[in-house]
Design a protein around this motif. Structure first.
Motif, short mmCIF file in Angstrom:
data_model
loop_
_atom_site.label_atom_id
_atom_site.label_comp_id
_atom_site.label_asym_id
_atom_site.label_seq_id
_atom_site.Cartn_x
_atom_site.Cartn_y
_atom_site.Cartn_z
N LEU A 1 -32.25 -2.05 32.09
CA LEU A 1 -33.49 -2.63 31.57
C LEU A 1 -33.46 -4.15 31.65
CD1 LEU A 1 -34.10 -0.33 28.48
CD2 LEU A 1 -35.57 -0.51 30.48
N ALA A 2 -32.28 -4.73 31.40
CA ALA A 2 -32.15 -6.17 31.53
C ALA A 2 -32.44 -6.61 32.97
CB ALA A 2 -30.75 -6.62 31.11
N TYR A 3 -31.94 -5.83 33.92
CA TYR A 3 -32.21 -6.12 35.33
C TYR A 3 -33.71 -5.99 35.63
CZ TYR A 3 -32.73 -5.01 40.29
OH TYR A 3 -33.16 -4.97 41.58
N LYS A 4 -34.33 -4.92 35.11
CA LYS A 4 -35.76 -4.71 35.34
C LYS A 4 -36.60 -5.83 34.73
CE LYS A 4 -37.72 -0.73 34.96
NZ LYS A 4 -38.17 0.58 34.42
N ALA B 1 -25.88 2.52 26.96
CA ALA B 1 -25.58 1.10 27.12
C ALA B 1 -25.85 0.64 28.55
CB ALA B 1 -24.12 0.83 26.73
N CYS B 2 -25.50 1.49 29.52
CA CYS B 2 -25.79 1.15 30.92
C CYS B 2 -27.29 1.09 31.17
CB CYS B 2 -25.14 2.18 31.85
SG CYS B 2 -23.34 2.07 31.93
N ALA B 3 -28.03 1.98 30.49
CA ALA B 3 -29.49 1.93 30.59
C ALA B 3 -30.00 0.59 30.07
CB ALA B 3 -30.11 3.08 29.80
N GLY B 4 -29.35 0.08 29.02
CA GLY B 4 -29.71 -1.24 28.52
C GLY B 4 -29.50 -2.32 29.58
N HIS C 1 -41.87 4.61 34.72
CA HIS C 1 -43.10 4.08 34.11
C HIS C 1 -42.91 2.73 33.46
CE1 HIS C 1 -43.33 8.30 34.64
NE2 HIS C 1 -42.76 8.58 33.50
N GLY C 2 -41.94 1.92 33.90
CA GLY C 2 -41.80 0.58 33.34
C GLY C 2 -41.26 0.61 31.95
N ALA D 1 -36.81 -6.96 28.13
CA ALA D 1 -35.63 -7.66 27.64
C ALA D 1 -35.28 -7.21 26.22
CB ALA D 1 -35.86 -9.17 27.67
N ALA D 2 -36.30 -7.04 25.37
CA ALA D 2 -36.06 -6.57 24.00
C ALA D 2 -35.49 -5.16 24.01
CB ALA D 2 -37.36 -6.61 23.20
N ARG D 3 -36.05 -4.30 24.86
CA ARG D 3 -35.53 -2.93 24.96
C ARG D 3 -34.11 -2.92 25.48
NH1 ARG D 3 -38.35 0.64 28.50
NH2 ARG D 3 -37.71 2.40 27.21
#
Length: 269
Positions: A145-148, A139-142, A268-269, A180-182
């Motif tokens: 990803l939102a930040y990225k 969940a934190c990775a999510g 790798h994005g 954002a989707a990820r």
């Protein structure tokens, strides 16, 4: 080939999600089921063989990044980025093994890999706690990803001398939509892990396909699923763009801009 393989997987996941959104399919497909779909296409074994090479390549790239990259990143942030690369390597190694099995026998019943490992984890002493922690990490990775999706300097990853400004702008939008989707899907996968930890039922663990199905059951489900699935398609196209124009440095960076490019390329994005 690794970026191409990753792009194909996300195109398949996003495509099946779009079918769910418009009512042409009952459920979405995760990464494993998406790979299995290739066996039903003409020259399916050839496609699986090519995908296998790419998945192995991306897994290898992730493990190398966990050891050597990102250059200049140290401390807690560096440890987190390296851990993320190592986890990505494990995930794509598992997908590579699945592809090899399907290559040997396209009719093989691979079952639910996530449910199988969840059952093994829950059987351990303290397994529920470990699964809850894993869910929190995902969940934190999510959230990351939102930040990225907002802050990732996408253009630093591209050989811009070889790409027109219009293409660069398009790739930036594809990257931000895909990330954002990820972010949404990873957050939901983390929630599913924590729910499985609370109930002790491994079948409640889910991957990308299960996360899309969860969205389908929410209010305005088809619209939400369609948007997230479209983001997965965008991420798949973004991976294909990286396969063509990704800035890859094989030696030590010598300029500040190169340093930024390498650091921005973490995971790798």
């Amino acid at each position: 080939m690794g970026y191409v393989a990753r792009g194909v997987v996300y195109l398949l996941v996003g495509g099946t999600g779009l079918f769910v959104a418009v009512g042409l399919a009952e459920r979405a497909r995760g990464s494993s089921d998406a790979i299995r779909l290739l066996t039903q296409l003409p020259m399916g074994r050839v496609l699986i063989a090519a995908l296998t090479v790419g998945l192995v390549g991306y897994s290898t790239l992730s493990f190398v990044a966990a050891v050597r990259a990102p250059e200049g990143t140290t401390g807690a942030r560096g440890a987190i980025v390296r851990a993320a690369d190592a986890i990505a390597g494990l995930v794509y190694a598992g997908l590579s093994a699945l592809a090899v099995r399907l290559l040997a026998d396209p009719t093989a019943d691979t079952g639910s890999a996530s449910e199988q490992w969840a059952a093994r984890l829950l059987a351990l002493s303290g397994g529920r706690t470990l699964m809850a922690v894993a869910g929190l990490v995902v969940a934190c990775a999510g959230g990351y990803l939102a930040y990225k999706s907002i802050a990732l300097p996408v253009t630093a990853q591209l050989e811009r001398r070889k790409v027109s400004p219009a293409v660069v702008r398009a790739v930036v939008w594809l990257a931000r939509m895909g990330l954002a989707a990820r972010a949404v899907l990873f957050t939901l996968c983390g929630a599913l892990l924590m729910r499985a930890a609370a109930t002790g039922e491994p079948r409640r663990v889910g991957g990308l396909g299960d996360a899309l199905d969860t969205l389908a059951d929410a209010p305005a489900g088809p619209v939400v699923v369609g948007l997230v699935a479209l983001g997965c398609v965008a991420y798949g196209v973004y991976q294909l763009a990286k396969a063509r124009w990704r800035r890859v440095r094989l030696g030590a960076p010598t300029e500040a801009a190169d340093q930024v490019a390498v650091t921005a390329g973490a995971t790798h994005g």
